[in-house]
Design a protein around this motif. Structure first.
Motif, mmCIF file in Angstrom:
data_model
loop_
_atom_site.group_PDB
_atom_site.id
_atom_site.type_symbol
_atom_site.label_atom_id
_atom_site.label_comp_id
_atom_site.label_asym_id
_atom_site.label_seq_id
_atom_site.Cartn_x
_atom_site.Cartn_y
_atom_site.Cartn_z
ATOM 1 N N ARG A 346 -22.202 44.841 87.298
ATOM 2 C CA ARG A 346 -22.810 46.280 87.131
ATOM 3 C C ARG A 346 -23.377 46.711 88.506
ATOM 4 N N ALA A 347 -24.112 45.901 88.904
ATOM 5 C CA ALA A 347 -24.863 46.243 90.322
ATOM 6 C C ALA A 347 -23.995 46.172 91.621
ATOM 7 N N ALA A 348 -22.922 45.396 91.609
ATOM 8 C CA ALA A 348 -21.717 45.739 92.640
ATOM 9 C C ALA A 348 -21.007 46.634 92.400
ATOM 10 N N ALA A 349 -20.614 47.237 91.216
ATOM 11 C CA ALA A 349 -19.998 48.306 90.905
ATOM 12 C C ALA A 349 -20.570 49.511 91.338
ATOM 13 N N ALA A 350 -22.113 49.697 91.129
ATOM 14 C CA ALA A 350 -22.867 50.563 91.553
ATOM 15 C C ALA A 350 -22.832 50.810 93.111
ATOM 16 N N GLU A 351 -23.008 49.588 93.757
ATOM 17 C CA GLU A 351 -22.651 49.629 95.230
ATOM 18 C C GLU A 351 -21.221 50.073 95.910
ATOM 19 N N PHE A 352 -20.295 49.824 94.995
ATOM 20 C CA PHE A 352 -18.949 50.361 95.313
ATOM 21 C C PHE A 352 -19.050 51.884 95.342
ATOM 22 N N ALA A 353 -19.440 52.215 93.893
ATOM 23 C CA ALA A 353 -19.394 53.579 93.762
ATOM 24 C C ALA A 353 -20.110 54.580 94.816
#
Length: 357
Positions: A346-353
């Protein structure tokens, strides 16, 4: 890390480790035209799949060409029924027709494997039904066990043989709830890969009845697959069967967590309608669809890797196989991903977004 990420130095160092993992004596003579460690690998694969025999091939493309032409000779029918997204139609430069002299028909164009009714109702005869398990281009999708058994039975009712393109068959056991011999036992022949799913160096095997495999070996020679020394690929494959094969069910289970965390993490970060297909992966691989141009997504992934040292999609790039601005990438959950918790994803997805702008 999978085989696509390794350097020449890493592969060279790994071969000695592979021999130890596979219990192979490095002081034994090297293989010559398929004996030694190659023959050991063939015996191992036949035992794993519960078939009469198996033959090592340098490539899966060659293995499938040989399998389908062998069955065409035995059935007297050169027509192969398969999905239009299957590997021979997508990635083999029309070799079935150009090299092997066969023709193909398509029971369905839906984004799934053909069902029993579509096979039974196909409006022309065919000698072989080929089923790709899982169907990669449709999202690594699989039927249910009962659906697969019914489709195979429908082919048999039409006096056709059944060949499984099982390049990724190794990872299908959790979805079907069956072991490898039971799955392979539905078909007359099965091809498996040693670098897809297992991450080996290269190579494939064609498995089936002993007389079929003996004939396939003759065709292997005619196709140029009788290579003098293949011990690097064979050692790598034997080690992968020991190291990686037992871990695949964990990868499949974790892929379901990763898919959910990606969807929810991207949505929480403001990405509109992030979609994984299938929603719950059937194997340890699945598709991720996002409503952005592929170039923008690739750029966001690259900047994230440069700025944080974390790469969400590895070497995978996005493509736009549908309408412009709707992009897809394939996600593979293997050993490195097991260290990622749901909150990590989830944290990596937020960084990507955050880098999509």
């Amino acid at each position: 890390m999978d085989g696509h990420d390794r350097t020449l130095r890493e592969w060279s160092a790994l071969l000695a480790e592979d021999a130890e993992a596979a219990g192979v004596d490095l002081d034994a003579p090297a293989d010559l035209y398929g004996d030694g460690v190659v023959a050991e690998l063939e015996t191992r694969v036949a035992a794993l799949l519960g078939t009469g025999a198996a033959a090592f091939f340098p490539t899966g493309t060659m293995a499938q060409q040989v399998a389908l032409r062998t069955w065409a000779g035995r059935t007297g029918n050169p027509t192969v029924a398969l999905h239009p997204l299957a590997h021979p139609e997508m990635y083999e430069r029309d070799a079935l027709r150009t090299v092997t002299g066969l023709r193909t028909v398509h029971p369905t164009r839906a984004g799934r494997l053909p069902d029993a009714a579509e096979v039974a109702d196909l409006d022309e005869p065919f000698g072989t039904l080929m089923l790709e398990l899982p169907l990669r281009e449709a999202g690594f999708v699989l039927p249910t066990w009962d659906e697969l058994a019914a489709t195979v039975a429908a082919a048999r009712e039409r006096d056709a043989v059944v060949h499984f393109d099982g390049a990724r068959l190794w990872e299908c056991t959790p979805h079907f709830g069956r072991d490898l011999p039971e799955i392979a036992g539905l078909a007359d022949s099965v091809y498996v890969s040693f670098y897809k799913s297992l991450g080996g160096l290269s190579g494939a095997a064609l498995a089936g009845p002993a007389d079929f495999v003996a004939e396939a070996k003759a065709w292997r020679h005619r196709y140029g697959g009788q290579i003098a020394h293949q011990f690097p690929a064979a050692l790598s494959a034997l080690a992968a069967l020991e190291r990686v094969l037992p871990r695949l069910p964990r990868y499949v289970e974790h892929a379901r967590t990763v898919a959910r965390a990606l969807r929810e993490g991207l949505a929480d970060a403001g990405v509109t309608l992030p979609l994984t297909h299938p929603a719950e992966p059937h194997t340890h691989q699945f598709q991720l669809w996002l409503p952005y141009p592929a170039a923008a997504l690739d750029d966001a992934g690259l900047r994230m890797a440069e700025e944080t040292g974390t790469s969400l999609f590895g070497l995978r790039r996005f493509t736009e196989p549908g309408p412009p601005g709707l992009s897809m990438t394939e996600v593979t959950v293997a050993e490195p991903a097991l260290a990622w918790t749901e909150s990590d994803v989830r944290a990596a997805a937020a960084e990507f977004a955050a880098r999509l702008g």
